[in-house]
Design a protein around this motif. Structure first.
Motif, PDB file in Angstrom:
ATOM      1  N   ARG A 142       0.836  -1.203   0.000  1.00  0.00           N
ATOM      2  CA  ARG A 142       0.000   0.000   0.000  1.00  0.00           C
ATOM      3  C   ARG A 142       0.869   1.250   0.000  1.00  0.00           C
ATOM      4  O   ARG A 142       0.590   2.225  -0.710  1.00  0.00           O
ATOM      5  N   ARG A 143       1.936   1.235   0.778  1.00  0.00           N
ATOM      6  CA  ARG A 143       2.840   2.387   0.847  1.00  0.00           C
ATOM      7  C   ARG A 143       3.423   2.716  -0.531  1.00  0.00           C
ATOM      8  O   ARG A 143       3.482   3.882  -0.931  1.00  0.00           O
ATOM      9  N   GLU A 144       3.827   1.691  -1.248  1.00  0.00           N
ATOM     10  CA  GLU A 144       4.412   1.911  -2.572  1.00  0.00           C
ATOM     11  C   GLU A 144       3.374   2.434  -3.557  1.00  0.00           C
ATOM     12  O   GLU A 144       3.655   3.345  -4.346  1.00  0.00           O
ATOM     13  N   VAL A 145       2.175   1.880  -3.515  1.00  0.00           N
ATOM     14  CA  VAL A 145       1.113   2.341  -4.415  1.00  0.00           C
ATOM     15  C   VAL A 145       0.727   3.775  -4.105  1.00  0.00           C
ATOM     16  O   VAL A 145       0.574   4.608  -5.010  1.00  0.00           O
ATOM     17  N   PHE A 146       0.609   4.096  -2.823  1.00  0.00           N
ATOM     18  CA  PHE A 146       0.228   5.457  -2.457  1.00  0.00           C
ATOM     19  C   PHE A 146       1.319   6.467  -2.824  1.00  0.00           C
ATOM     20  O   PHE A 146       1.031   7.627  -3.142  1.00  0.00           O
ATOM     21  N   ALA A 147       2.579   6.055  -2.777  1.00  0.00           N
ATOM     22  CA  ALA A 147       3.666   6.940  -3.187  1.00  0.00           C
ATOM     23  C   ALA A 147       3.552   7.282  -4.670  1.00  0.00           C
ATOM     24  O   ALA A 147       3.801   8.421  -5.085  1.00  0.00           O
ATOM     25  N   VAL A 148       3.168   6.301  -5.480  1.00  0.00           N
ATOM     26  CA  VAL A 148       2.973   6.541  -6.909  1.00  0.00           C
ATOM     27  C   VAL A 148       1.800   7.506  -7.124  1.00  0.00           C
ATOM     28  O   VAL A 148       1.871   8.427  -7.932  1.00  0.00           O
ATOM     29  N   ILE A 149       0.723   7.304  -6.386  1.00  0.00           N
ATOM     30  CA  ILE A 149      -0.437   8.199  -6.498  1.00  0.00           C
ATOM     31  C   ILE A 149      -0.049   9.623  -6.132  1.00  0.00           C
ATOM     32  O   ILE A 149      -0.396  10.587  -6.831  1.00  0.00           O
ATOM     33  N   ASP A 150       0.661   9.787  -5.015  1.00  0.00           N
ATOM     34  CA  ASP A 150       1.087  11.127  -4.590  1.00  0.00           C
ATOM     35  C   ASP A 150       1.903  11.811  -5.683  1.00  0.00           C
ATOM     36  O   ASP A 150       1.683  12.982  -6.001  1.00  0.00           O
ATOM     37  N   ALA A 151       2.865  11.080  -6.241  1.00  0.00           N
ATOM     38  CA  ALA A 151       3.726  11.662  -7.265  1.00  0.00           C
ATOM     39  C   ALA A 151       2.954  11.974  -8.542  1.00  0.00           C
ATOM     40  O   ALA A 151       3.169  13.009  -9.181  1.00  0.00           O
ATOM     41  N   ALA A 152       2.036  11.097  -8.912  1.00  0.00           N
ATOM     42  CA  ALA A 152       1.285  11.278 -10.154  1.00  0.00           C
ATOM     43  C   ALA A 152       0.423  12.531 -10.140  1.00  0.00           C
ATOM     44  O   ALA A 152       0.222  13.173 -11.188  1.00  0.00           O
ATOM     45  N   PHE A 153      -0.076  12.895  -8.950  1.00  0.00           N
ATOM     46  CA  PHE A 153      -0.959  14.063  -8.871  1.00  0.00           C
ATOM     47  C   PHE A 153      -0.275  15.313  -8.322  1.00  0.00           C
ATOM     48  O   PHE A 153      -0.923  16.345  -8.179  1.00  0.00           O
ATOM     49  N   ALA A 154       1.005  15.216  -8.015  1.00  0.00           N
ATOM     50  CA  ALA A 154       1.706  16.388  -7.480  1.00  0.00           C
ATOM     51  C   ALA A 154       1.694  17.536  -8.484  1.00  0.00           C
ATOM     52  O   ALA A 154       1.611  18.710  -8.108  1.00  0.00           O
ATOM     53  N   GLN A 155       1.795  17.194  -9.768  1.00  0.00           N
ATOM     54  CA  GLN A 155       1.690  18.184 -10.835  1.00  0.00           C
ATOM     55  C   GLN A 155       0.746  17.608 -11.881  1.00  0.00           C
ATOM     56  O   GLN A 155       1.177  16.882 -12.776  1.00  0.00           O
ATOM     57  N   ARG A 156      -0.517  17.948 -11.743  1.00  0.00           N
ATOM     58  CA  ARG A 156      -1.573  17.294 -12.530  1.00  0.00           C
ATOM     59  C   ARG A 156      -1.364  17.420 -14.027  1.00  0.00           C
ATOM     60  O   ARG A 156      -1.773  16.553 -14.800  1.00  0.00           O
ATOM     61  N   ARG A 157      -0.749  18.508 -14.481  1.00  0.00           N
ATOM     62  CA  ARG A 157      -0.614  18.740 -15.920  1.00  0.00           C
ATOM     63  C   ARG A 157       0.545  17.963 -16.539  1.00  0.00           C
ATOM     64  O   ARG A 157       0.702  17.925 -17.748  1.00  0.00           O
ATOM     65  N   LYS A 158       1.364  17.375 -15.694  1.00  0.00           N
ATOM     66  CA  LYS A 158       2.504  16.625 -16.197  1.00  0.00           C
ATOM     67  C   LYS A 158       2.109  15.211 -16.600  1.00  0.00           C
ATOM     68  O   LYS A 158       1.297  14.569 -15.942  1.00  0.00           O
ATOM     69  N   GLY A 159       2.742  14.724 -17.677  1.00  0.00           N
ATOM     70  CA  GLY A 159       2.607  13.318 -17.996  1.00  0.00           C
ATOM     71  C   GLY A 159       3.341  12.498 -16.947  1.00  0.00           C
ATOM     72  O   GLY A 159       4.198  13.006 -16.213  1.00  0.00           O
ATOM     73  N   LEU A 160       3.018  11.211 -16.867  1.00  0.00           N
ATOM     74  CA  LEU A 160       3.592  10.372 -15.816  1.00  0.00           C
ATOM     75  C   LEU A 160       5.107  10.212 -15.951  1.00  0.00           C
ATOM     76  O   LEU A 160       5.801  10.011 -14.956  1.00  0.00           O
ATOM     77  N   ARG A 161       5.637  10.308 -17.154  1.00  0.00           N
ATOM     78  CA  ARG A 161       7.091  10.198 -17.324  1.00  0.00           C
ATOM     79  C   ARG A 161       7.819  11.230 -16.474  1.00  0.00           C
ATOM     80  O   ARG A 161       8.795  10.925 -15.785  1.00  0.00           O
ATOM     81  N   GLY A 162       7.315  12.465 -16.498  1.00  0.00           N
ATOM     82  CA  GLY A 162       7.921  13.515 -15.694  1.00  0.00           C
ATOM     83  C   GLY A 162       7.487  13.474 -14.245  1.00  0.00           C
ATOM     84  O   GLY A 162       8.295  13.667 -13.335  1.00  0.00           O
ATOM     85  N   ALA A 163       6.210  13.182 -14.022  1.00  0.00           N
ATOM     86  CA  ALA A 163       5.681  13.205 -12.661  1.00  0.00           C
ATOM     87  C   ALA A 163       6.324  12.146 -11.775  1.00  0.00           C
ATOM     88  O   ALA A 163       6.518  12.356 -10.573  1.00  0.00           O
ATOM     89  N   LEU A 164       6.661  11.004 -12.362  1.00  0.00           N
ATOM     90  CA  LEU A 164       7.224   9.902 -11.579  1.00  0.00           C
ATOM     91  C   LEU A 164       8.746   9.867 -11.591  1.00  0.00           C
ATOM     92  O   LEU A 164       9.350   8.968 -11.000  1.00  0.00           O
ATOM     93  N   SER A 165       9.373  10.833 -12.251  1.00  0.00           N
ATOM     94  CA  SER A 165      10.833  10.801 -12.375  1.00  0.00           C
ATOM     95  C   SER A 165      11.532  10.870 -11.023  1.00  0.00           C
ATOM     96  O   SER A 165      12.581  10.255 -10.825  1.00  0.00           O
TER      97      SER A 165
END
Length: 291
Positions: A216-239
């Motif tokens: 759950r911790r790992e999945v939630f970390a991905v969610i946090d990063a994915a929405f930190a900058q909503r306009r970014k594609g995931l390539r940049g958001a998850l970098s």
């Protein structure tokens, strides 16, 4: 039947206690008996249920919950209200009072209750509603359903499906625990003081999280990063959590997701697949919770 609290009862009780709704704790007391009975009815409670109620205040909803035959643990941060609640219940529902336990505590740090709870039913303080829901669902896997009254905007965010304008961190994290939907609106006039925003009921029916090797911790970390900058594609958001944009792209492509996809387009299953791919190299460690 319990002797439920009406508008004059609420004000008289508050005056007797020398208190009033506190802004610092987001207190808005429900003064309408029909509303609290409606909440108890939608929650579908029975004598086999152990309900955790957060922010019971003066006891409006508490009395309606006890009326169903359920056992209730009320978690109240306000020491004056926590001390007064057992007396109020004893006076208005003496036969039910033995099924009530009051904990004077902050619900955001509660990790132990007298019995494993089967339901969370509450009129939640608006300022901590999402963190409280996620905290209790994490620490009490016995909770089968959640029915809470929250700000209407928060209800929309919790129940939003992928691809919608309001879909975000609360929506995705709630989906880890269960199926979420709005269960009706609540008028402003049923509260004291009358809030400046609309309210709504949200129902979460628990289900198993997605099948995944990620935590759950790992999945939630991905969610946090994915929405930190909503306009970014995931390539940049998850970098950041992947170590580089190239590593993020490789992980995304390995699970069949285009690198320029945005987080708002993904459901909880997709977030779990990404977390698995990232965990194979450098597991994310962030465990942020956004209200």
């Amino acid at each position: 039947m319990a002797d439920l609290l009406g508008p004059s009862d609420i004000r008289t009780l508050a005056e007797t206690l020398g208190t009033s709704p506190a802004k610092k704790w987001g207190q808005n007391f429900v003064v309408d008996a029909g509303t609290v009975r409606r909440i108890a009815r939608i929650a579908a409670l029975g004598s086999e249920d152990h309900v955790v109620e957060v922010g019971p205040g003066l006891g409006s909803l508490t009395l309606a919950l006890l009326e169903t035959g359920a056992t209730v643990t009320a978690v109240e941060i306000d020491p004056i209200l926590a001390e007064a609640l057992p007396r109020t219940v004893a006076e208005r529902a003496s036969a039910e009072s033995t099924r009530l336990t009051v904990l004077q505590a902050d619900a955001l740090i509660v990790t132990d209750l007298p019995l494993p709870p089967t339901a969370l039913v509450a009129n939640l303080p608006y300022n901590v509603s999402v963190p409280v829901i996620l905290h209790l669902l994490e620490h009490f896997p016995s909770i089968e359903r959640v029915l809470v009254m929250v700000q209407s905007e928060v209800a929309d965010r919790l129940a939003a499906p992928p691809g919608s304008r309001t879909y975000g961190i609360p929506s995705a994290k709630a989906a880890w625990y269960g199926a979420t939907r709005r269960a009706g609106g609540v008028g402003r006039a049923v509260f004291w003081p009358v809030p400046r925003v609309d309210s709504a009921l949200v129902l979460i029916e628990r289900r198993e999280p997605p099948e995944t090797t990620a935590t759950r911790r790992e999945v939630f970390a991905v969610i946090d990063a994915a929405f930190a900058q909503r306009r970014k594609g995931l390539r940049g958001a998850l970098s950041g959590i992947a170590g580089s944009a190239a590593a993020a792209e490789a992980a995304l492509r390995s699970v069949g997701i285009e690198p320029l996809t945005r987080g708002e387009q993904l459901d909880i299953v997709a977030f779990a697949r990404i977390a698995e791919a990232l965990a194979a190299t450098d597991p994310p460690t962030s465990d942020m919770v956004e209200a």
